[in-house]
Write a protein that holds these residues in place. Structure first.
Motif, PDB file in Angstrom:
ATOM      1  N   THR A   5       0.826  -1.204   0.000  1.00 34.21           N
ATOM      2  CA  THR A   5       0.000   0.000   0.000  1.00 34.21           C
ATOM      3  C   THR A   5       0.862   1.257   0.000  1.00 34.21           C
ATOM      4  O   THR A   5       0.834   2.032  -0.956  1.00 34.21           O
ATOM      5  CB  THR A   5      -0.962  -0.006   1.203  1.00 34.21           C
ATOM      6  N   LEU A   6       1.660   1.456   1.054  1.00 35.91           N
ATOM      7  CA  LEU A   6       2.480   2.669   1.130  1.00 35.91           C
ATOM      8  C   LEU A   6       3.512   2.715   0.011  1.00 35.91           C
ATOM      9  O   LEU A   6       3.578   3.694  -0.743  1.00 35.91           O
ATOM     10  CB  LEU A   6       3.163   2.752   2.494  1.00 35.91           C
ATOM     11  N   HIS A   7       4.316   1.675  -0.119  1.00 40.14           N
ATOM     12  CA  HIS A   7       5.376   1.692  -1.134  1.00 40.14           C
ATOM     13  C   HIS A   7       4.789   1.726  -2.544  1.00 40.14           C
ATOM     14  O   HIS A   7       5.302   2.431  -3.422  1.00 40.14           O
ATOM     15  CB  HIS A   7       6.278   0.475  -0.956  1.00 40.14           C
ATOM     16  N   ALA A   8       3.705   1.005  -2.760  1.00 48.63           N
ATOM     17  CA  ALA A   8       3.079   1.003  -4.093  1.00 48.63           C
ATOM     18  C   ALA A   8       2.564   2.387  -4.466  1.00 48.63           C
ATOM     19  O   ALA A   8       2.734   2.839  -5.612  1.00 48.63           O
ATOM     20  CB  ALA A   8       1.951  -0.020  -4.122  1.00 48.63           C
ATOM     21  N   ASP A   9       1.944   3.091  -3.523  1.00 50.44           N
ATOM     22  CA  ASP A   9       1.465   4.434  -3.821  1.00 50.44           C
ATOM     23  C   ASP A   9       2.619   5.420  -3.984  1.00 50.44           C
ATOM     24  O   ASP A   9       2.516   6.383  -4.754  1.00 50.44           O
ATOM     25  CB  ASP A   9       0.516   4.904  -2.723  1.00 50.44           C
ATOM     26  N   MET A  10       3.717   5.194  -3.281  1.00 55.08           N
ATOM     27  CA  MET A  10       4.884   6.042  -3.479  1.00 55.08           C
ATOM     28  C   MET A  10       5.423   5.916  -4.903  1.00 55.08           C
ATOM     29  O   MET A  10       5.876   6.904  -5.489  1.00 55.08           O
ATOM     30  CB  MET A  10       5.968   5.675  -2.468  1.00 55.08           C
ATOM     31  N   ARG A  11       5.373   4.731  -5.456  1.00 60.57           N
ATOM     32  CA  ARG A  11       5.826   4.560  -6.840  1.00 60.57           C
ATOM     33  C   ARG A  11       4.972   5.386  -7.790  1.00 60.57           C
ATOM     34  O   ARG A  11       5.484   5.926  -8.786  1.00 60.57           O
ATOM     35  CB  ARG A  11       5.807   3.079  -7.243  1.00 60.57           C
TER      36      ARG A  11
ATOM     37  N   PHE B 186       6.289   8.931  -7.419  1.00 58.77           N
ATOM     38  CA  PHE B 186       7.619   9.125  -7.975  1.00 58.77           C
ATOM     39  C   PHE B 186       7.657   8.951  -9.496  1.00 58.77           C
ATOM     40  O   PHE B 186       8.438   9.615 -10.173  1.00 58.77           O
ATOM     41  CB  PHE B 186       8.606   8.141  -7.348  1.00 58.77           C
ATOM     42  N   TYR B 187       6.844   8.040 -10.001  1.00 60.41           N
ATOM     43  CA  TYR B 187       6.907   7.685 -11.432  1.00 60.41           C
ATOM     44  C   TYR B 187       5.550   7.859 -12.088  1.00 60.41           C
ATOM     45  O   TYR B 187       5.097   6.996 -12.844  1.00 60.41           O
ATOM     46  CB  TYR B 187       7.388   6.245 -11.583  1.00 60.41           C
ATOM     47  N   ALA B 188       4.898   8.985 -11.831  1.00 63.53           N
ATOM     48  CA  ALA B 188       3.537   9.201 -12.327  1.00 63.53           C
ATOM     49  C   ALA B 188       3.443   9.043 -13.835  1.00 63.53           C
ATOM     50  O   ALA B 188       2.428   8.550 -14.360  1.00 63.53           O
ATOM     51  CB  ALA B 188       3.054  10.590 -11.913  1.00 63.53           C
ATOM     52  N   GLU B 189       4.512   9.428 -14.538  1.00 65.54           N
ATOM     53  CA  GLU B 189       4.486   9.363 -16.010  1.00 65.54           C
ATOM     54  C   GLU B 189       4.395   7.928 -16.524  1.00 65.54           C
ATOM     55  O   GLU B 189       4.071   7.714 -17.691  1.00 65.54           O
ATOM     56  CB  GLU B 189       5.728  10.035 -16.580  1.00 65.54           C
ATOM     57  N   LYS B 190       4.679   6.937 -15.686  1.00 65.27           N
ATOM     58  CA  LYS B 190       4.540   5.547 -16.101  1.00 65.27           C
ATOM     59  C   LYS B 190       3.105   5.053 -15.975  1.00 65.27           C
ATOM     60  O   LYS B 190       2.772   3.984 -16.492  1.00 65.27           O
ATOM     61  CB  LYS B 190       5.466   4.651 -15.264  1.00 65.27           C
TER      62      LYS B 190
ATOM     63  N   GLU C  98       1.126  15.615 -12.940  1.00 69.92           N
ATOM     64  CA  GLU C  98       1.025  16.403 -11.714  1.00 69.92           C
ATOM     65  C   GLU C  98      -0.349  16.270 -11.070  1.00 69.92           C
ATOM     66  O   GLU C  98      -0.474  16.299  -9.834  1.00 69.92           O
ATOM     67  CB  GLU C  98       1.352  17.864 -11.992  1.00 69.92           C
ATOM     68  N   THR C  99      -1.376  16.106 -11.874  1.00 71.75           N
ATOM     69  CA  THR C  99      -2.715  15.884 -11.326  1.00 71.75           C
ATOM     70  C   THR C  99      -2.763  14.564 -10.576  1.00 71.75           C
ATOM     71  O   THR C  99      -3.352  14.469  -9.488  1.00 71.75           O
ATOM     72  CB  THR C  99      -3.763  15.882 -12.452  1.00 71.75           C
TER      73      THR C  99
END
Length: 233
Positions: free
Chosen positions: A104-110, A113-117, A125-126
């Motif tokens: 949950t935490l680490h997955a949402d951090m990805r 960090f890597y929203a463009e993926k 940014e949204t």
């Protein structure tokens, strides 16, 4: 391997969690740099160890292991350190929060960090703005649990989970480098803050600081790793 373990790492990547735990357990290990500046994580040799091309991999006498939480749990059970044993009454609670941290935490951090993926770059940014409140909730949930000071989430008793959470909170303070990070305030989670402060005094943390150039307060007031990610130590 001359040492029982070989950690494939890059500075300030998820491999940092494994390095800290290996140090805290007092285990003999060697390291192999995965040079991200050359996309070494996508090489055939590395993907033979982890077909997903992600860091870390820990080579063990039982073969290579990937996925941070899997490595942590395997080390804890193999060496009977830094986690409740399978027959311990605290085991179930420890497991649910370890996998909450990972899934949950680490997955949402990805996503942060890597929203463009995950979405078109124009909407990145949204997406980041929408994931930040979730991350706050995750940290608050962990902080509420830390308030009860279970042995596996306690300022005076390091565990694989406390090192994992400390690293993730470090990264939230630093990354993504060119985006707004003012939403993250360590003081908002005082019980986790107490854990991070104690971990910074541990010999294992001092060893990781020396190996990866993390600065004197890598969890509570972090600075970027020197050398930068992908360069040799």
């Amino acid at each position: 391997m001359s040492a029982p373990y070989l950690l494939h790492y890059a500075p300030d990547n998820a491999s940092l969690v494994i390095r800290l735990v290996l140090e805290e357990m007092g285990l003999d290990y060697k390291t192999a740099l995965v040079d991200r500046s050359r996309n070494a994580q996508d090489s055939a040799a590395y993907r033979a160890l982890n077909p997903n091309g992600l860091i870390p991999v820990l080579e063990t006498p039982q073969g290579p292991i990937f996925e941070t939480a899997a490595i942590l749990l395997w080390l804890a059970d193999t060496h009977e350190q830094l986690a409740p044993a399978p027959d311990n009454a605290d085991r179930a609670a420890f497991l649910k929060w370890l996998f909450f941290a990972s899934n949950t935490l680490h997955a949402d951090m990805r996503i942060l960090f890597y929203a463009e993926k995950y979405i078109d770059a124009a909407a990145a940014e949204t997406l980041r703005a929408s994931i930040r409140p979730r991350l706050r909730q995750h940290l608050q949930a962990l902080d509420a649990e830390a308030r009860h000071t279970p042995g596996w989430l306690h300022p005076e008793r390091p565990s694989v989970l406390t090192y994992y959470v400390a690293c993730m909170m470090r990264w939230l303070a630093l990354y993504p480098a060119q985006t707004d990070r003012s939403w993250y305030q360590l003081a908002d989670t005082p019980y986790l803050q107490a854990i991070l402060m104690q971990l910074e005094t541990r010999p294992a943390t001092r060893a990781a600081i020396a190996a990866e150039g993390l600065g004197v307060t890598p969890f509570t007031s972090p600075t970027y790793a020197t050398p930068q990610e992908g360069s040799a130590t």
